[in-house]
Design a protein around this motif. Structure first.
Motif, PDB file in Angstrom:
ATOM      1  N   ASP A 189       0.838  -1.194   0.000  1.00  0.00           N
ATOM      2  CA  ASP A 189       0.000   0.000   0.000  1.00  0.00           C
ATOM      3  C   ASP A 189       0.880   1.253   0.000  1.00  0.00           C
ATOM      4  O   ASP A 189       1.688   1.457   0.903  1.00  0.00           O
ATOM      5  CB  ASP A 189      -0.902  -0.001   1.237  1.00  0.00           C
ATOM      6  N   ALA A 190       0.699   2.079  -1.044  1.00  0.00           N
ATOM      7  CA  ALA A 190       1.469   3.320  -1.149  1.00  0.00           C
ATOM      8  C   ALA A 190       0.521   4.525  -1.200  1.00  0.00           C
ATOM      9  O   ALA A 190       0.868   5.574  -1.741  1.00  0.00           O
ATOM     10  CB  ALA A 190       2.362   3.290  -2.386  1.00  0.00           C
ATOM     11  N   ALA A 201       6.660   0.632   8.938  1.00  0.00           N
ATOM     12  CA  ALA A 201       6.378  -0.715   9.427  1.00  0.00           C
ATOM     13  C   ALA A 201       6.146  -1.689   8.267  1.00  0.00           C
ATOM     14  O   ALA A 201       6.588  -2.845   8.308  1.00  0.00           O
ATOM     15  CB  ALA A 201       5.153  -0.690  10.341  1.00  0.00           C
ATOM     16  N   GLN A 202       5.438  -1.235   7.226  1.00  0.00           N
ATOM     17  CA  GLN A 202       5.165  -2.099   6.066  1.00  0.00           C
ATOM     18  C   GLN A 202       6.467  -2.460   5.347  1.00  0.00           C
ATOM     19  O   GLN A 202       6.668  -3.623   4.959  1.00  0.00           O
ATOM     20  CB  GLN A 202       4.212  -1.400   5.097  1.00  0.00           C
ATOM     21  N   CYS A 286      -1.440  -6.034   0.756  1.00  0.00           N
ATOM     22  CA  CYS A 286      -1.509  -5.347   2.048  1.00  0.00           C
ATOM     23  C   CYS A 286      -2.142  -3.977   1.819  1.00  0.00           C
ATOM     24  O   CYS A 286      -1.688  -3.213   0.969  1.00  0.00           O
ATOM     25  CB  CYS A 286      -0.117  -5.192   2.654  1.00  0.00           C
ATOM     26  N   SER A 287      -3.204  -3.666   2.569  1.00  0.00           N
ATOM     27  CA  SER A 287      -3.881  -2.381   2.384  1.00  0.00           C
ATOM     28  C   SER A 287      -4.425  -1.859   3.706  1.00  0.00           C
ATOM     29  O   SER A 287      -4.846  -2.644   4.568  1.00  0.00           O
ATOM     30  CB  SER A 287      -5.017  -2.519   1.379  1.00  0.00           C
ATOM     31  N   ASP A 288      -4.440  -0.532   3.825  1.00  0.00           N
ATOM     32  CA  ASP A 288      -4.990   0.082   5.037  1.00  0.00           C
ATOM     33  C   ASP A 288      -6.340   0.740   4.790  1.00  0.00           C
ATOM     34  O   ASP A 288      -6.897   1.386   5.680  1.00  0.00           O
ATOM     35  CB  ASP A 288      -4.012   1.117   5.605  1.00  0.00           C
ATOM     36  N   GLY A 289      -6.885   0.603   3.568  1.00  0.00           N
ATOM     37  CA  GLY A 289      -8.136   1.290   3.271  1.00  0.00           C
ATOM     38  C   GLY A 289      -8.980   0.581   2.238  1.00  0.00           C
ATOM     39  O   GLY A 289      -8.611  -0.470   1.711  1.00  0.00           O
ATOM     40  N   THR A 331      -4.819 -11.631   1.516  1.00  0.00           N
ATOM     41  CA  THR A 331      -5.008 -10.217   1.838  1.00  0.00           C
ATOM     42  C   THR A 331      -4.709  -9.949   3.306  1.00  0.00           C
ATOM     43  O   THR A 331      -4.969 -10.785   4.175  1.00  0.00           O
ATOM     44  CB  THR A 331      -6.443  -9.765   1.528  1.00  0.00           C
ATOM     45  N   LEU A 332      -4.181  -8.757   3.546  1.00  0.00           N
ATOM     46  CA  LEU A 332      -3.858  -8.314   4.906  1.00  0.00           C
ATOM     47  C   LEU A 332      -4.430  -6.925   5.115  1.00  0.00           C
ATOM     48  O   LEU A 332      -4.040  -5.971   4.442  1.00  0.00           O
ATOM     49  CB  LEU A 332      -2.339  -8.305   5.112  1.00  0.00           C
TER      50      LEU A 332
END
Length: 453
Positions: A189-190, A201-202, A286-289, A331-332
């Motif tokens: 995720d960027a 951390a990623q 990996c995604s935060d949104g 997925t994370l």
């Protein structure tokens, strides 16, 4: 010349191998049952049990892989210089005792169920003594009529007909002897929300995972590509097992832009399409949104009631469904800033994008990302899907008896309120008759009194 030496070495090796007897008499063979066992009230206890494994000549599928070692000689010439290298070919059996899954048997292809009730779809391996592991997925064609969870528990909601599709994937462990290559695309995720500690951390989690997986083996069978999830999707490095190259690529990840899932998934699929189908091919996202940006689709799995930008979610979801036919998706959810309805949808969406619910993991704290990332990505390089079988269950949901009785009772009550009861009519007639008799008696009495005077 090199191929000649390989052929000779292979022939010598095979000629020297003893021939093992693989037949057995009927008395010696005991074929146990292997099934998914779970009670309807214990949805977390799905367990595949195998009590024994029997190998026979007709049932065994042996996977062999060619591995190069350094014996023998070969001579090549380049730029006027002659170089001699030692090479040979050895045939190695990845698992000589493997019994492949040929099919799966389902307990029922048609099922009637009352609204509000549940039933369990049960699956058995064919043959029963297959050593491949079985991973199951379930899909309902209309979740308003009936839903199905990851354990095959179907819950009926309202009368109607629905099809539950069962996808059974056979998987085998990936051996750690260079006999099977793994190709994994890391989607990092960027987006702008990853600035600061989350991005740091990623990067650290991705670097450590690559380093731990590849180690110091320059010829590691694990190869990684790194791409970004942002407004578009950039390829930071194609597949490689060079740790320095991977570290450099991961370090280039910068937080900027949106979360265009569609572009990232298409980019990952394009990279994997160039890899042999014999290899293990995975995507770790990996995604935060939630999805925002890129392709849109107004109709599909999600609506405005699920997520305000559901059009982006629908488009990326459909892309993921196509990708999962050929590649495994893990997925994370790195939900360090989401909350409320956005968090609820984020969890649901990344589970839907993953090949299985078990391929999804979640972390909320920056300090926990490294361990969870290692767990998710580690699963991606540990197993290979070798076959897949699809079955369908036609479900007919009928109105429940309890509901039917309640409805009949309500109708009867309504009817009684609209019209008088028969008993009430008889009672009224009786009262009128008594009153009439009393009036007649009173009239006679009065007449008699007048006569006496």
């Amino acid at each position: 010349m090199k191929n000649l030496f390989k052929a000779l070495a292979c022939a010598v090796f095979l000629a020297a191998m003893p021939i093992a007897a693989t037949t057995a008499s009927a008395e010696d063979v005991s074929v146990p049952e292997a099934e998914v066992v779970m009670a309807a009230d214990d949805a977390d206890a799905a367990v595949t049990t195998i009590t024994a494994a029997v190998t026979t000549e007709s049932e065994t599928t042996t996977t062999t892989t060619v591995i190069e070692t350094t014996t023998g000689t070969d001579t090549t010439t380049a730029d006027g210089e002659t170089t001699t290298a030692e090479t040979t070919t050895t045939v190695v059996s990845a698992n000589p005792n493997r019994v492949a899954i040929q099919d799966v048997v389902i307990n029922a292809t048609k099922q009637d169920v009352e609204s509000g009730k549940k039933f369990k779809i049960e699956i058995k391996k064919d043959p029963l003594n297959a050593t491949d592991e079985l991973v199951l997925r379930y899909i309902s064609s209309d979740e308003s009529i009936a839903t199905v969870d990851e354990n095959g528990i179907v819950t009926a909601h309202k009368p109607g007909k629905v099809t539950v599709t069962v996808i059974a994937d056979a998987v085998i462990p990936v051996v750690n002897d260079n006999s099977l290559e793994t190709y994994t695309v890391l989607i990092l995720d960027a987006s702008g929300s990853m600035q600061g500690a989350p991005m740091t951390a990623q990067k650290e989690a991705a670097k450590k995972f690559c380093e731990d997986t590849i180690g110091t083996n320059k010829n590691s069978n694990h190869k990684f590509a790194v791409i970004t999830l942002d407004s578009g999707s950039k390829t930071l490095t194609d597949f490689t097992n060079d740790i320095d190259e991977l570290d450099s690529a991961i370090a280039k990840t910068t937080a900027y832009g949106s979360t265009n899932y569609s572009a990232a998934l298409r980019n990952a699929a394009e990279l994997l399409s160039k890899v042999s189908a014999d290899a293990v091919r995975n995507i770790v996202l990996c995604s935060d949104g939630n999805p925002y940006g890129g392709e849109e689709k107004s109709t599909g799995k999600y609506t405005l009631s699920d997520y305000s930008d559901y059009e982006y979610a629908n488009a990326a979801y459909d892309i993921a469904q196509e990708i999962k036919k050929d590649y495994e998706i893990y997925t994370l959810g790195f939900f360090h800033s989401l909350s409320g309805e956005d968090l609820d949808f984020g969890r649901t969406y990344l589970k839907d994008v993953a090949s299985y619910d078990s391929n999804y993991a979640e972390v909320n704290k920056v300090d926990d990302l490294q361990k969870v990332f290692a767990d998710v990505a580690g699963n991606a390089v540990s197993y290979k899907k070798v076959s897949s079988v699809t079955k369908e269950v036609e479900v007919n949901v009928t109105e429940g008896k309890t509901a039917a009785k309640a409805e009949a009772k309500a109708e009867k009550k309504a009817d009684s309120q609209d019209s008088p009861k028969t008993g009430d009519d008889n009672h009224n007639v009786m009262l009128i008759s008594i009153l009439f008799i009393a009036m007649a008696a009173a009239a006679v009495t009065v007449k008699a009194g007048r006569t006496d005077k």
